[in-house]
Design a protein around this motif. Structure first.
Motif, PDB file in Angstrom:
ATOM      1  N   SER A  28       2.806  -5.865   1.681  1.00 51.75           N
ATOM      2  CA  SER A  28       1.866  -6.987   1.622  1.00 51.75           C
ATOM      3  C   SER A  28       2.412  -8.224   2.336  1.00 51.75           C
ATOM      4  O   SER A  28       1.654  -9.144   2.645  1.00 51.75           O
ATOM      5  CB  SER A  28       1.518  -7.327   0.168  1.00 51.75           C
ATOM      6  N   LEU A  29       3.699  -8.242   2.631  1.00 51.39           N
ATOM      7  CA  LEU A  29       4.333  -9.381   3.316  1.00 51.39           C
ATOM      8  C   LEU A  29       4.215  -9.297   4.842  1.00 51.39           C
ATOM      9  O   LEU A  29       4.486 -10.284   5.532  1.00 51.39           O
ATOM     10  CB  LEU A  29       5.817  -9.454   2.935  1.00 51.39           C
ATOM     11  N   LEU A  30       3.842  -8.156   5.359  1.00 46.99           N
ATOM     12  CA  LEU A  30       3.797  -7.972   6.812  1.00 46.99           C
ATOM     13  C   LEU A  30       2.944  -9.025   7.511  1.00 46.99           C
ATOM     14  O   LEU A  30       3.330  -9.548   8.553  1.00 46.99           O
ATOM     15  CB  LEU A  30       3.267  -6.580   7.167  1.00 46.99           C
ATOM     16  N   GLY A  31       1.777  -9.323   6.964  1.00 44.51           N
ATOM     17  CA  GLY A  31       0.868 -10.283   7.588  1.00 44.51           C
ATOM     18  C   GLY A  31       1.481 -11.657   7.748  1.00 44.51           C
ATOM     19  O   GLY A  31       1.157 -12.378   8.701  1.00 44.51           O
ATOM     20  N   ASP A  32       2.361 -12.032   6.836  1.00 43.76           N
ATOM     21  CA  ASP A  32       3.035 -13.334   6.924  1.00 43.76           C
ATOM     22  C   ASP A  32       3.971 -13.407   8.127  1.00 43.76           C
ATOM     23  O   ASP A  32       4.428 -14.487   8.496  1.00 43.76           O
ATOM     24  CB  ASP A  32       3.832 -13.619   5.648  1.00 43.76           C
ATOM     25  N   HIS A  33       4.258 -12.254   8.725  1.00 42.29           N
ATOM     26  CA  HIS A  33       5.157 -12.184   9.879  1.00 42.29           C
ATOM     27  C   HIS A  33       4.430 -11.662  11.121  1.00 42.29           C
ATOM     28  O   HIS A  33       5.072 -11.232  12.080  1.00 42.29           O
ATOM     29  CB  HIS A  33       6.370 -11.316   9.539  1.00 42.29           C
ATOM     30  N   GLY A  34       3.104 -11.705  11.066  1.00 43.80           N
ATOM     31  CA  GLY A  34       2.304 -11.279  12.207  1.00 43.80           C
ATOM     32  C   GLY A  34       2.174  -9.775  12.341  1.00 43.80           C
ATOM     33  O   GLY A  34       1.686  -9.280  13.351  1.00 43.80           O
ATOM     34  N   GLY A  35       2.611  -9.046  11.333  1.00 42.77           N
ATOM     35  CA  GLY A  35       2.581  -7.595  11.387  1.00 42.77           C
ATOM     36  C   GLY A  35       1.406  -7.011  10.644  1.00 42.77           C
ATOM     37  O   GLY A  35       0.630  -7.720   9.994  1.00 42.77           O
ATOM     38  N   ARG A  36       1.295  -5.704  10.760  1.00 40.70           N
ATOM     39  CA  ARG A  36       0.238  -5.007  10.023  1.00 40.70           C
ATOM     40  C   ARG A  36       0.656  -3.568   9.758  1.00 40.70           C
ATOM     41  O   ARG A  36       1.440  -2.977  10.513  1.00 40.70           O
ATOM     42  CB  ARG A  36      -1.073  -5.045  10.782  1.00 40.70           C
ATOM     43  N   LEU A  37       0.128  -3.039   8.685  1.00 46.31           N
ATOM     44  CA  LEU A  37       0.312  -1.639   8.348  1.00 46.31           C
ATOM     45  C   LEU A  37      -0.792  -0.860   9.058  1.00 46.31           C
ATOM     46  O   LEU A  37      -1.975  -1.076   8.805  1.00 46.31           O
ATOM     47  CB  LEU A  37       0.218  -1.444   6.835  1.00 46.31           C
ATOM     48  N   VAL A  38      -0.406   0.012   9.964  1.00 50.87           N
ATOM     49  CA  VAL A  38      -1.371   0.790  10.740  1.00 50.87           C
ATOM     50  C   VAL A  38      -1.832   2.011   9.944  1.00 50.87           C
ATOM     51  O   VAL A  38      -3.015   2.325   9.888  1.00 50.87           O
ATOM     52  CB  VAL A  38      -0.753   1.227  12.091  1.00 50.87           C
ATOM     53  N   GLN A  39      -0.884   2.684   9.310  1.00 44.85           N
ATOM     54  CA  GLN A  39      -1.194   3.899   8.552  1.00 44.85           C
ATOM     55  C   GLN A  39      -0.127   4.104   7.492  1.00 44.85           C
ATOM     56  O   GLN A  39       1.045   3.802   7.715  1.00 44.85           O
ATOM     57  CB  GLN A  39      -1.214   5.112   9.492  1.00 44.85           C
ATOM     58  N   ARG A  40      -0.559   4.629   6.342  1.00 44.91           N
ATOM     59  CA  ARG A  40       0.369   4.932   5.254  1.00 44.91           C
ATOM     60  C   ARG A  40      -0.110   6.222   4.609  1.00 44.91           C
ATOM     61  O   ARG A  40      -1.242   6.297   4.133  1.00 44.91           O
ATOM     62  CB  ARG A  40       0.362   3.786   4.242  1.00 44.91           C
ATOM     63  N   VAL A  41       0.753   7.239   4.607  1.00 43.20           N
ATOM     64  CA  VAL A  41       0.384   8.531   4.030  1.00 43.20           C
ATOM     65  C   VAL A  41       1.512   9.028   3.134  1.00 43.20           C
ATOM     66  O   VAL A  41       2.666   8.630   3.282  1.00 43.20           O
ATOM     67  CB  VAL A  41       0.066   9.578   5.126  1.00 43.20           C
ATOM     68  N   ARG A  42       1.124   9.914   2.186  1.00 45.53           N
ATOM     69  CA  ARG A  42       2.105  10.524   1.280  1.00 45.53           C
ATOM     70  C   ARG A  42       1.996  12.034   1.349  1.00 45.53           C
ATOM     71  O   ARG A  42       0.916  12.583   1.543  1.00 45.53           O
ATOM     72  CB  ARG A  42       1.848  10.067  -0.155  1.00 45.53           C
ATOM     73  N   SER A  43       3.117  12.666   1.128  1.00 43.50           N
ATOM     74  CA  SER A  43       3.175  14.115   1.107  1.00 43.50           C
ATOM     75  C   SER A  43       2.402  14.648  -0.094  1.00 43.50           C
ATOM     76  O   SER A  43       2.458  14.081  -1.184  1.00 43.50           O
ATOM     77  CB  SER A  43       4.639  14.564   1.023  1.00 43.50           C
ATOM     78  N   VAL A  44       1.695  15.748   0.114  1.00 45.93           N
ATOM     79  CA  VAL A  44       1.002  16.402  -0.997  1.00 45.93           C
ATOM     80  C   VAL A  44       1.829  17.565  -1.550  1.00 45.93           C
ATOM     81  O   VAL A  44       1.465  18.154  -2.554  1.00 45.93           O
ATOM     82  CB  VAL A  44      -0.407  16.897  -0.578  1.00 45.93           C
ATOM     83  N   GLU A  45       2.923  17.869  -0.874  1.00 49.16           N
ATOM     84  CA  GLU A  45       3.800  18.945  -1.309  1.00 49.16           C
ATOM     85  C   GLU A  45       5.185  18.386  -1.601  1.00 49.16           C
ATOM     86  O   GLU A  45       5.700  17.576  -0.851  1.00 49.16           O
ATOM     87  CB  GLU A  45       3.919  20.014  -0.226  1.00 49.16           C
ATOM     88  N   ARG A  46       5.764  18.824  -2.683  1.00 44.80           N
ATOM     89  CA  ARG A  46       7.139  18.445  -2.981  1.00 44.80           C
ATOM     90  C   ARG A  46       8.054  19.356  -2.178  1.00 44.80           C
ATOM     91  O   ARG A  46       7.862  20.548  -2.126  1.00 44.80           O
ATOM     92  CB  ARG A  46       7.435  18.588  -4.476  1.00 44.80           C
ATOM     93  N   GLY A  47       9.011  18.763  -1.552  1.00 45.63           N
ATOM     94  CA  GLY A  47       9.930  19.546  -0.744  1.00 45.63           C
ATOM     95  C   GLY A  47      11.027  18.639  -0.237  1.00 45.63           C
ATOM     96  O   GLY A  47      11.326  17.608  -0.829  1.00 45.63           O
ATOM     97  N   GLU A  48      11.595  19.007   0.893  1.00 42.96           N
ATOM     98  CA  GLU A  48      12.696  18.234   1.441  1.00 42.96           C
ATOM     99  C   GLU A  48      12.242  17.117   2.359  1.00 42.96           C
ATOM    100  O   GLU A  48      13.042  16.291   2.762  1.00 42.96           O
ATOM    101  CB  GLU A  48      13.652  19.175   2.176  1.00 42.96           C
ATOM    102  N   GLY A  49      10.976  17.080   2.710  1.00 43.65           N
ATOM    103  CA  GLY A  49      10.465  16.049   3.614  1.00 43.65           C
ATOM    104  C   GLY A  49      10.300  14.719   2.910  1.00 43.65           C
ATOM    105  O   GLY A  49      10.507  14.591   1.705  1.00 43.65           O
ATOM    106  N   PRO A  50       9.897  13.716   3.674  1.00 43.81           N
ATOM    107  CA  PRO A  50       9.713  12.386   3.089  1.00 43.81           C
ATOM    108  C   PRO A  50       8.528  12.353   2.128  1.00 43.81           C
ATOM    109  O   PRO A  50       7.565  13.112   2.286  1.00 43.81           O
ATOM    110  CB  PRO A  50       9.458  11.496   4.300  1.00 43.81           C
ATOM    111  N   TYR A  51       8.611  11.487   1.150  1.00 44.38           N
ATOM    112  CA  TYR A  51       7.510  11.272   0.204  1.00 44.38           C
ATOM    113  C   TYR A  51       6.414  10.433   0.855  1.00 44.38           C
ATOM    114  O   TYR A  51       5.232  10.665   0.620  1.00 44.38           O
ATOM    115  CB  TYR A  51       8.045  10.566  -1.048  1.00 44.38           C
ATOM    116  N   GLU A  52       6.797   9.435   1.656  1.00 42.78           N
ATOM    117  CA  GLU A  52       5.818   8.544   2.269  1.00 42.78           C
ATOM    118  C   GLU A  52       6.196   8.283   3.726  1.00 42.78           C
ATOM    119  O   GLU A  52       7.374   8.171   4.052  1.00 42.78           O
ATOM    120  CB  GLU A  52       5.754   7.226   1.494  1.00 42.78           C
ATOM    121  N   ILE A  53       5.167   8.179   4.571  1.00 41.90           N
ATOM    122  CA  ILE A  53       5.351   7.835   5.984  1.00 41.90           C
ATOM    123  C   ILE A  53       4.421   6.676   6.304  1.00 41.90           C
ATOM    124  O   ILE A  53       3.256   6.673   5.903  1.00 41.90           O
ATOM    125  CB  ILE A  53       5.043   9.036   6.912  1.00 41.90           C
ATOM    126  N   GLN A  54       4.964   5.688   7.015  1.00 43.77           N
ATOM    127  CA  GLN A  54       4.185   4.504   7.384  1.00 43.77           C
ATOM    128  C   GLN A  54       4.304   4.261   8.885  1.00 43.77           C
ATOM    129  O   GLN A  54       5.359   4.486   9.463  1.00 43.77           O
ATOM    130  CB  GLN A  54       4.732   3.262   6.665  1.00 43.77           C
TER     131      GLN A  54
END
Length: 95
Positions: A28-54
């Protein structure tokens, strides 16, 4: 030239909800620095991969440095320490 970052986050097992709460807060702080969240996704499977990707976009290196040094973000570090096991950040470009 703007920066595009791919952020991959692995949760501390059992603290996925806390990771999501932390990310909600700091993203939520990104906008204060001129940034933006383009995409945010979460894994639907538990495994060795990342839980969240942004995909995050910021106007330049100075904006990234200001975001990383934001006192509100730094104040949330104890939550991050309890919830994020690993982070990988890669600079990317759209194709």
């Amino acid at each position: 030239m703007s920066l595009m970052l791919c952020v991959r986050l692995w949760a501390v097992p059992g603290n996925e909800g806390l990771l999501a709460t932390y990310e909600d807060e700091v993203l939520s702080l990104l906008g204060d620095h001129g940034g933006r969240l383009v995409q945010r996704v979460r894994s639907v499977e538990r495994g060795e991969g990342p839980y969240e990707i942004q995909l995050v976009e910021l106007p330049d290196e100075a904006a990234l440095e200001a975001y990383l040094a934001d006192p509100r973000r730094l104040a949330a570090a104890p939550i991050r320490d309890r919830s994020v096991a690993r982070t990988e950040v890669t600079r990317v470009t759209q194709v």
